[in-house]
Design a protein around this motif. Structure first.
Motif, mmCIF file in Angstrom:
data_model
loop_
_atom_site.group_PDB
_atom_site.id
_atom_site.type_symbol
_atom_site.label_atom_id
_atom_site.label_comp_id
_atom_site.label_asym_id
_atom_site.label_seq_id
_atom_site.Cartn_x
_atom_site.Cartn_y
_atom_site.Cartn_z
ATOM 1 N N SER A 513 0.988 -1.095 -0.202
ATOM 2 C CA SER A 513 0.202 -0.043 -0.122
ATOM 3 C C SER A 513 0.969 1.034 0.391
ATOM 4 O O SER A 513 0.843 2.363 -0.578
ATOM 5 C CB SER A 513 -1.050 0.154 1.390
ATOM 6 O OG SER A 513 -1.615 -0.706 1.637
ATOM 7 N N LEU A 514 2.192 0.916 0.625
ATOM 8 C CA LEU A 514 2.553 1.942 1.147
ATOM 9 C C LEU A 514 3.614 2.767 -0.155
ATOM 10 O O LEU A 514 3.476 3.528 -1.149
ATOM 11 C CB LEU A 514 3.828 1.996 1.980
ATOM 12 C CG LEU A 514 3.647 3.374 2.889
ATOM 13 C CD1 LEU A 514 3.699 4.345 3.132
ATOM 14 C CD2 LEU A 514 5.386 2.943 3.428
ATOM 15 N N LEU A 572 10.892 14.587 0.419
ATOM 16 C CA LEU A 572 10.620 12.934 1.510
ATOM 17 C C LEU A 572 12.091 12.933 2.563
ATOM 18 O O LEU A 572 13.034 12.104 2.814
ATOM 19 C CB LEU A 572 10.381 10.802 0.728
ATOM 20 C CG LEU A 572 9.839 11.445 -0.012
ATOM 21 C CD1 LEU A 572 9.107 10.061 -0.961
ATOM 22 C CD2 LEU A 572 8.018 11.579 0.841
ATOM 23 N N GLN A 573 12.601 14.445 1.758
ATOM 24 C CA GLN A 573 14.495 14.381 2.540
ATOM 25 C C GLN A 573 14.289 15.096 3.433
ATOM 26 O O GLN A 573 15.212 15.927 4.001
ATOM 27 C CB GLN A 573 15.404 14.216 1.635
ATOM 28 C CG GLN A 573 15.904 13.166 1.524
ATOM 29 C CD GLN A 573 17.020 13.104 0.676
ATOM 30 O OE1 GLN A 573 17.898 14.148 -0.070
ATOM 31 N NE2 GLN A 573 18.047 12.253 0.765
ATOM 32 N N GLY A 574 12.795 15.763 4.093
ATOM 33 C CA GLY A 574 12.626 17.054 5.185
ATOM 34 C C GLY A 574 13.031 18.025 4.451
ATOM 35 O O GLY A 574 13.080 18.593 3.444
ATOM 36 N N GLU A 741 14.559 4.631 0.704
ATOM 37 C CA GLU A 741 14.768 5.202 1.833
ATOM 38 C C GLU A 741 13.860 5.730 3.348
ATOM 39 O O GLU A 741 14.144 5.200 4.247
ATOM 40 C CB GLU A 741 16.181 5.845 2.197
ATOM 41 C CG GLU A 741 16.885 6.298 2.618
ATOM 42 C CD GLU A 741 18.052 6.996 2.789
ATOM 43 O OE1 GLU A 741 18.125 8.788 2.800
ATOM 44 O OE2 GLU A 741 19.023 6.539 2.570
ATOM 45 N N SER A 742 13.012 6.403 2.340
ATOM 46 C CA SER A 742 12.190 6.885 3.302
ATOM 47 C C SER A 742 11.161 6.052 3.821
ATOM 48 O O SER A 742 10.528 6.678 4.835
ATOM 49 C CB SER A 742 10.838 8.458 2.627
ATOM 50 O OG SER A 742 10.392 7.080 1.716
ATOM 51 N N LEU A 743 10.968 4.277 3.568
ATOM 52 C CA LEU A 743 9.959 3.960 3.707
ATOM 53 C C LEU A 743 10.629 3.409 5.069
ATOM 54 O O LEU A 743 9.694 2.864 6.179
ATOM 55 C CB LEU A 743 9.652 2.585 2.974
ATOM 56 C CG LEU A 743 9.415 2.951 1.581
ATOM 57 C CD1 LEU A 743 9.907 1.916 0.981
ATOM 58 C CD2 LEU A 743 7.526 2.854 2.002
#
Length: 875
Positions: A513-514, A572-574, A741-743
């Motif tokens: 799902s993600l 996704l990296q701030g 990586e964000s997972l």
């Protein structure tokens, strides 16, 4: 001496036998002189002397410690018995080795990360300091970095800390020492290293006076960096190194730091300017402190909350609803990793239980074949406890063998876990097999062996000796009690395996799902790399913009590059979040203003990332430094601030960056900036301002390619070096890698849990098969008679399959109930799927039933191949 006697040697045993034999011979000689025949003389002598073995036992009891000696003999006998049955021994050791190995590997990680104290002096008194932001503007954020002015006030007013320190990290360019390199530099206050109990190996540390601007620029090198970059040359102390084009004098060498500072290369003082010291609204620093002896975290939080209230009253413009939080450093470092590790530790514990149940079934079958031997022991006077002790000793021997195999497997498995967990695991460099892990392995190995042996031992030792002695050699007895125990063990195996399969299935669906979430951009075939230019070299915004523009132009000209652009932080990296003032809304204090995510892209970024426009235009080269400020907003921003209106032409002011409002010239689709699992309601409101209009010294190059983007790195580095030979390229990744990586820990947790579930399923399958195969062997005569009387093959096949499926069905039912009760601990790892997802539960139940059917078919088929004539003749 009695302890040594417990381990009596063969020589002492021979001497004991010789002495008893001499006494016996004396009685024989007396009887011969009395006129008895030799046979009668010896018989009477034996009767007169009594039990020879009893006499030996009595002597051993006086010579040593009976319990220890008995245990030693049982272990020796257990080893000899297992050597005579190598197939069983190898199977038992491998089964336990698998369960123990995965437990040892995961425990090694948990021990290093969660259980072992931080390697600092008085680690239990070291705490992390955070701001708690106002929920009205930072909804869902529990903690926030510190601002300099607030920290200074905390330090002045707090009386619960021995010392307090503030710091921030970043990558600075080291030049003048061979190839230019981006090194990790921590800019911190003088108390930072003393709080951690770290003293320089060489030279001196920072002085308090160096926290403020005006003092000499000094630096401390970390040991490993000093050795690799400077060859361990002690004369480096007093020399000057160049960081971001500024000279720093090396004043000392500090040891390598573990935990949250494991990657740092260089420390430099704060050297705050008066303007930095007065800043309250800009939160970019982290803080740590050391509690005074006798002060706990609860009291420290109460003290900091009171200070925050005073600062809020004193500075309402900046500090309204801003609080403080004190958290133990180790707890703060672990964060959400704890829940993932606990789920994995619980999972491997279930695998070990399945292995124990499997071994217990094998031992039950094996000890059942030794029913006559054990019955004879009982008839000769052995107590039930004594028989149980003998069988438990065999289990312990198997456990120790399995522990050795498991420890060896874990030793190599830990390396794989460290590599896989490195990015998401705090203290990953401290994960190692040590004496504590060895002790844990030994404990669970012996315990597992004893647990596996207990049920068979207790069941068999309680059987009626007369019934057991009636069984002829080589023939078994399908005792009802044995069958019930075997079935209970199979039910347990199936239930435990099903629980793991449900957990793995939920994580698999969650990850699917993600990965199916639309991030708002196209991550395929995109190369990214960061450039951090030194302000001392590129002193004006125009110079920095010119450098970034020249790099982008060169990269666009490279073969295989479709487009290239800049942005301060890729999704996704701030990135930065800031207050904004919105046209048409009443004026308000900055602390009460709405907050948005701010990104600074260059023209062409939206095309490169394939972020579609809803309306308006992209930035152009005309939107440069000193021109009319413009802005692009996301759909959500437009809906939030201008509901039902056309946002084009309206204005928003980034109050922390400029007092000049920016005109909205475009609206783009929503992008997941923080995380993929943020819901639509929680995702950040975003605005985009031209990078060229704001002073910045670092950006990420984004290049879309027609081929594999990872092949572009060498060409990009060459393009950068052609413009500035001293400029390193940092954090090279593809955008696909950024998304993956964000997972976080989810993919690895799913992979490990799936592996553990597959192992448990395999063990459960073996358990079902072995029990049914043994049952069929015990009922060969019955099956032969049924076939001789005309029973159809299909009927026999169905009877055996149904019998085999009964414990499987019971295990599935029990496992579903247990899984429903325990999946709550996994809730934080799930996304887009209910913890009681009916699809997952149904599929797993059907899979377990299918495995049970397959496991019963082989013994059932063999049963139908029985020749009734041969079977009846053998009886």
């Amino acid at each position: 001496m009695r302890l040594l006697g417990a381990f009596g040697s063969k020589k002492s045993e021979r001497e004991l036998s010789a002495e008893i034999e001499s006494h016996l011979q004396m009685h024989v000689d007396d009887n011969l002189r009395a006129g008895m025949t030799p046979v009668e003389a010896r018989r009477r002598a034996v009767i007169a002397l009594g039990s020879v073995e009893g006499t030996k036992e009595a002597y051993r009891d006086r010579r040593g410690l009976p319990a220890i000696e008995s245990l030693v003999r049982d272990v020796r006998y257990g080893i000899r018995t297992l050597v005579k049955s190598p197939g069983f021994a190898v199977a038992g050791i491998v089964i336990l080795g698998l369960g123990i190995g995965v437990n040892t590997a995961i425990f090694t990680v948990v021990n290093a990360v969660v259980l072992r104290p931080l390697p600092f002096a008085d680690a239990d008194r070291i705490v992390r300091l955070w701001h708690t932001p106002p929920q009205s503007t930072f909804a869902g954020m529990d903690v926030f970095p510190l601002s300099p002015a607030n920290f200074i006030d905390w330090e002045a007013q707090s009386d619960v800390f021995e010392r307090m320190a503030i710091y921030r990290g970043g990558r600075w360019t080291l030049t003048g020492q061979g190839e230019p390199d981006a090194v990790v530099v921590y800019r911190g206050s003088a108390a930072l290293l003393p709080i951690l109990g770290v003293q320089p190996m060489l030279g001196r540390g920072f002085a308090r006076s160096e926290d403020n601007e005006g003092g000499p620029r000094t630096a401390l090198l970390v040991n490993s960096f000093w050795r690799t970059r400077f060859g361990g040359d002690q004369s480096v102390i007093g020399r000057t190194i160049t960081l971001d084009r500024r000279p720093y004098t090396v004043i000392g060498i500090v040891p390598d730091l573990p935990a949250f500072m494991e990657n740092v290369n260089v420390f430099v003082p704060l050297s705050w300017t008066p303007r930095e010291r007065a800043t309250r609204a800009n939160h970019n620093y982290r803080g740590i402190a050391k509690l005074k002896p006798g002060i706990d975290v609860v009291r420290a939080n109460a003290d900091m909350t009171a200070i925050s209230k005073r600062l809020e009253a004193q500075y309402p413009e900046d500090n309204k609803d801003w609080g403080a939080l004190v958290r133990p450093l180790q707890e703060d470092m672990i964060g959400d990793v704890r829940s993932s590790l606990m789920v994995l530790l619980g999972s491997v514990a279930l695998v070990l239980l399945v292995a124990c149940a499997n071994l217990a079934n094998l031992m039950l079958v094996r000890t059942h074949g030794r029913a006559r031997e054990i019955a004879v022991r009982g008839a000769l006077g052995a107590s039930r406890l004594r028989v149980v002790q003998q069988l438990l000793a065999e289990g312990a021997v198997l456990g120790i063998g399995g522990g050795a195999v498991g420890f060896a497997a874990a030793y190599f498995g830990v390396g794989l876990l460290k590599t896989a967990f490195a990015a998401a695991l705090p203290r990953a460099n401290e994960v190692a097999v040590d004496t504590g892990v060895l002790g844990f392995t030994a404990a669970i190995a012996v315990t597992a062996g004893l647990v596996a042996a207990f049920f068979p031992a207790w069941q068999l030792s309680g059987r009626d000796a007369n019934e057991a002695l009636k069984i002829g050699p080589g023939r078994g007895n399908s005792a009802g009690g044995d069958g019930k125990v075997r079935n209970v063990l199979v039910v347990s195996e199936v239930a435990l395996a099903l629980m793991l399969l449900v957990g793995a299935g939920l994580l698999m669906r969650s990850l699917t799902s993600l990965r199916g979430v639309n991030p708002g951009f196209d991550a395929s075939h995109v190369w990214t790399g960061t450039l951090q230019v030194p302000e001392a070299k590129y002193q004006t915004p125009e110079m920095r913009n010119q450098f970034f523009d020249r790099v982008a132009q060169r990269v666009r000209a490279l073969p295989g590059v479709e487009s290239a652009a800049w942005i301060d932080n890729v999704p996704l990296q701030g990135g930065s979040t800031q207050y904004v003032a919105v046209e048409g809304q009443p004026a308000m204090k900055e602390s009460e203003m709405p907050v948005v995510a701010v990104r600074l892209p260059s023209p062409g970024y939206f095309t490169t990332a394939k972020i579609p426009f809803v309306s308006g235009r992209d930035f152009t080269e005309a939107d440069g430094f000193g021109t009319t400020r413009v802005m692009i907003v996301s759909e959500k921003t437009a809906e939030r601030f201008f509901p039902g209106q056309d946002p084009i032409g309206r204005h928003i002011t980034l109050t922390m960056m400029t007092k000049e409002p920016s005109e909205i010239v475009g609206v783009v689709r929503e992008v997941k900036l923080g995380s993929l699992d943020a819901s639509a309601a929680d995702s950040e409101t975003a605005v985009y301002a031209p990078a060229a209009q704001f002073a910045h010294n670092g950006s990420t190059l984004v290049a879309r390619t027609t081929a594999d983007p990872s092949l572009l790195t060498r060409s990009v580095v060459a393009a950068v070096r052609a413009i500035d030979p001293e400029q390193p390229v940092l954090n090279v990744q593809t955008l696909d890698e950024v998304v993956e990586e964000s997972l976080g820990q989810r993919p690895l947790a799913m992979l490990l849990l799936s592996a553990f579930a597959a192992l448990a399923l395999l063990l459960a399958t073996v358990g079902i098969y072995s029990v049914l195969a043994y049952t069929v062997r015990q009922r060969v005569r019955e099956i032969g008679i049924r076939m001789a009387l005309g029973a159809p093959v299909k009927g026999l096949l169905g009877m055996i399959v149904v019998e085999g499926l009964k414990p499987t069905l019971a295990g599935v039912g029990l496992g579903l109930v247990m899984a429903a009760a325990l999946v709550r601990v996994m809730e934080t790892l799930l996304f887009g799927v209910s913890r009681y997802d009916p699809g997952t539960f149904s599929v797993v139940a059907l899979l377990m039933l299918a495995v049970g059917i397959v496991a019963t078919l082989v013994p059932a088929y063999r049963a139908t191949r029985v020749d009734p004539i041969v079977t009846l003749r053998s009886e």
